[in-house]
Write a protein that holds these residues in place. Structure first.
Motif, PDB file in Angstrom:
ATOM      1  N   SER A 193       3.116  -9.619   4.728  1.00 39.33           N
ATOM      2  CA  SER A 193       2.252  -8.912   5.820  1.00 39.33           C
ATOM      3  C   SER A 193       1.200  -8.173   4.910  1.00 39.33           C
ATOM      4  N   PRO A 194       0.097  -8.051   5.395  1.00 39.33           N
ATOM      5  CA  PRO A 194      -1.212  -7.245   4.731  1.00 39.33           C
ATOM      6  C   PRO A 194      -0.910  -5.985   4.279  1.00 39.33           C
ATOM      7  N   GLN A 247     -14.815  -5.083   9.992  1.00 34.11           N
ATOM      8  CA  GLN A 247     -13.747  -4.660  10.737  1.00 34.11           C
ATOM      9  C   GLN A 247     -13.832  -3.074  10.312  1.00 34.11           C
ATOM     10  N   ILE A 248     -14.809  -2.288  10.825  1.00 38.95           N
ATOM     11  CA  ILE A 248     -15.089  -1.083  10.799  1.00 38.95           C
ATOM     12  C   ILE A 248     -14.217  -0.251  11.998  1.00 38.95           C
ATOM     13  N   PHE A 249     -13.793   1.171  11.535  1.00 33.57           N
ATOM     14  CA  PHE A 249     -13.402   2.056  12.562  1.00 33.57           C
ATOM     15  C   PHE A 249     -14.733   2.770  13.020  1.00 33.57           C
ATOM     16  N   GLU A 282      -6.797  -3.085  14.207  1.00 38.69           N
ATOM     17  CA  GLU A 282      -5.451  -3.169  13.719  1.00 38.69           C
ATOM     18  C   GLU A 282      -5.238  -3.999  12.344  1.00 38.69           C
ATOM     19  N   ILE A 283      -6.335  -5.073  12.263  1.00 39.99           N
ATOM     20  CA  ILE A 283      -6.160  -5.923  11.058  1.00 39.99           C
ATOM     21  C   ILE A 283      -6.616  -4.993   9.861  1.00 39.99           C
ATOM     22  N   ALA A 284      -7.886  -4.370  10.057  1.00 39.04           N
ATOM     23  CA  ALA A 284      -8.167  -3.324   8.874  1.00 39.04           C
ATOM     24  C   ALA A 284      -7.209  -2.451   8.541  1.00 39.04           C
ATOM     25  N   VAL A 333      -1.648   0.412   6.119  1.00 34.68           N
ATOM     26  CA  VAL A 333      -0.833   1.106   7.399  1.00 34.68           C
ATOM     27  C   VAL A 333       0.338  -0.097   8.045  1.00 34.68           C
ATOM     28  N   ASP A 334       1.306   0.390   7.887  1.00 34.79           N
ATOM     29  CA  ASP A 334       2.404  -0.256   8.558  1.00 34.79           C
ATOM     30  C   ASP A 334       2.295  -0.108  10.110  1.00 34.79           C
ATOM     31  N   VAL A 335       1.376  -0.779  10.660  1.00 38.38           N
ATOM     32  CA  VAL A 335       1.090  -0.644  12.048  1.00 38.38           C
ATOM     33  C   VAL A 335       2.101  -0.611  13.111  1.00 38.38           C
TER      34      VAL A 335
END
Lengths: 261, 317
Positions: free
Chosen positions: A71-72, A88-90, B197-199, B205-207
């Protein structure tokens, strides 16, 4: 020993073999570029290495550990970080906060401390903020720190993503088209930044369409076509390879030869 | 754009203290304390939906756990009602963990569906387990007893005044916690995963776990709000677990502006007070309520408070 080792990696979506049997390895401080025509499987390869897609075959080793399909967020803990081709910016958070989220692994602590606003929680936030400002300085965005990220230009967002990815102090950094949509000045800035990061010992895996940039900064190039590796080697070798010229470089061959010298 | 934590709490405290000056009768203390109880649950939704971007349609189930804990624990476990409220909160957190853990690993709106089912399940159990819960007729809740203590100290309050002050205080504490969270590492992780979520995952971060934490915290808010309601009404019925109540909580938050504590409380105020005002429309009251909400969401999709602030600043968003 290699820091990142990819072996026989493959994935298919239905009948389509998006990536088939791709392998390469990289050492600390090395810049490896993956090039190929649109749809060659470059981003898919990135997504498999960074744990977003589960590969159907093959392995990924990071620092000697098998991390295939991990997992990432677990890969992040092991020092692998990335940016995205389609940003993929917040968006609704400030520029500073975007980078602070990048420090998550360093700044996180007990949730109860965060709820109660204990001094330990505030100190963690404060440290992350200091470091985030230093990173923003490095990518030239410190003056935009308090702005909402969504209000930044495309080129600035590209640099913001790199800053966020750097926050977790990666050993391996995957950059997916960092210079796409940037003007010549911005491209040069990113170019310098990548060289600096590699000099600091970060292994950088790069997907980029700007061939001049790729040929100038890469130590090693992997060429993909229809999901398969058709060539690899140093920039000079790859740019002379007839299969590469036929599949991809084609019209760009002249300027590449010029760039390589 | 955003008020600071201190400013938000100051505005809120000032409103709570000053409002009674304008009350034409003691009845409005009762309306006020209901408003604070609703607001508390809605602040929990701000954390879950406003920060983390997850939707629960079963929060009334947690309010019911908090409420029935106050009715049942003093009788069966012989504890003080305040301890019973804490038991309810812990139980809600545990149940939220059990409901949320398998669901929050999945993407999409599974949580909304699963929590809706959970809420309905709770209300069915409450209505049918007559031997324990008293069934649809409800069950008595013991007196908290704090008002008598205050009276001994020389602070004489009517029942409505006491609950106005006490609920207001709990709401302030709840808002303070939520505002602390906003600018904390956990809060940033939640707001980050809300947007990408992906970022969030790629920076470590453990989503799934972060969403679960948000769900548990917001469940505790709903539980405490249910406890407060039970303790001031002294009677609780399964209606509290009804899914209309769940929807109401979410609607209040979204109407006011789910991204900010003050906005959500504003939404809770509108939806608590509006029915009182709309009684002049008599049988058309529900229609008018629906109309007002539809118009608000069409013309002010970000919620009332952010849109109004935007208009005042001339940005016309």
């Amino acid at each position: 020993m290699s820091l990142l080792a990819v072996e026989g990696l493959g994935i298919s979506f239905g009948e389509l073999h998006a990536v088939r049997n791709v392998g390469f390895s990289m050492k600390p401080g090395e810049i490896v570029s993956v090039i190929g025509p649109n749809g060659a499987g470059k981003t898919t390869l990135f997504n498999m290495i960074s744990g977003i897609y589960l590969p159907k075959s093959g392995t990924v080793h990071l620092g000697g550990e098998d991390v295939t399909g991990m997992s990432p967020h677990l890969l992040a803990r092991r020092g692998l970080s990335r940016t995205f081709q389609n940003l993929q910016i917040f968006q609704a958070m400030t520029v500073l906060e975007n980078v602070m989220v990048g420090y998550h692994l360093h700044e996180r602590g007990p949730v109860i401390a965060d709820l109660l606003g204990l001094s330990s929680s505030r100190r963690r936030s404060h440290e992350a903020e200091e470091k985030a400002r230093m990173l923003l300085e490095r990518v030239g965005l410190v003056r935009a720190a308090e702005k909402e990220a969504g209000s930044l230009s495309y080129g600035a967002l590209k640099r913001l993503e790199i800053a966020r990815a750097l926050a977790l102090k990666p050993k391996v950094l995957l950059l997916d088209e960092p210079a796409a949509g940037c003007n010549a000045v911005e491209t040069e800035e990113i170019d310098h930044l990548i060289a600096e990061l590699a000099a600091d010992g970060i292994a950088i895996l790069l997907v980029e369409h700007d061939m001049k940039m790729v040929m100038r900064i890469s130590n090693h190039i992997v060429v993909l076509d229809f999901g398969e590796k058709i060539a690899e080697g140093d920039p000079a070798t790859v740019s002379r390879n007839p299969r590469v010229i036929q599949a991809y470089l084609g019209t760009q061959a002249a300027e590449v030869t010029y760039a390589v010298g | 754009m955003r008020l600071s934590k201190q400013a938000t709490l100051l505005v809120l405290a000032a409103l709570i203290v000053v409002a009674p000056i304008f009350f034409p009768s003691g009845y409005y203390f009762r309306v006020g304390s209901l408003l604070f109880v609703n607001s508390l649950a809605v602040v929990g939704v701000v954390i879950l939906t406003g920060y983390a971007g997850q939707i629960s349609l079963g929060h009334a189930g947690f309010a019911a756990i908090g409420a029935y804990a106050c009715a049942l624990a003093p009788v069966h476990l012989h504890v003080h009602p305040s301890i019973a409220a804490i038991i309810g909160a812990v139980l809600s957190a545990v149940v939220a963990y059990l409901v949320g853990r398998p669901i929050l690993r999945l993407k999409g709106y599974y949580l909304a569906v699963a929590s809706l089912g959970f809420g309905i399940l709770v209300s069915m159990v409450l209505a049918n387990e007559i031997a324990i819960t008293g069934g649809p007729d409800g069950i008595k809740v013991p007196e908290l007893g704090l008002r008598a203590v205050l009276a001994d100290w020389g602070l004489e309050l009517t029942n409505a005044q006491f609950w106005y002050a006490f609920s207001g205080l709990v709401l302030l504490v709840g808002s303070w916690l939520a505002l602390n969270l906003y600018n904390s590492p956990t809060g940033r992780a939640l707001r980050g995963l809300h947007e990408s979520e992906i970022a969030a995952r790629t920076v470590g971060v453990d989503v799934a776990q972060a969403k679960l934490v948000a769900f548990m915290i917001s469940a505790v808010y709903a539980s405490v709000s249910g406890s407060l309601l039970a303790l001031q009404n002294r009677l609780i019925t399964p209606d509290i677990a009804g899914y209309m109540h769940s929807i109401e909580i979410v609607t209040m938050a979204v109407l006011g502006g789910v991204g900010s504590v003050l906005g959500a409380i504003f939404g809770a105020s509108i939806l608590t007070l509006l029915p009182q005002l709309l009684t002049v429309f008599q049988e058309y009251e529900q229609v008018m309520l629906g109309l007002v909400m539809m118009l608000a969401m069409i013309f002010m999709p970000r919620g009332l408070l952010p849109s109004i602030v935007g208009l005042v600043r001339g940005r016309g968003e």
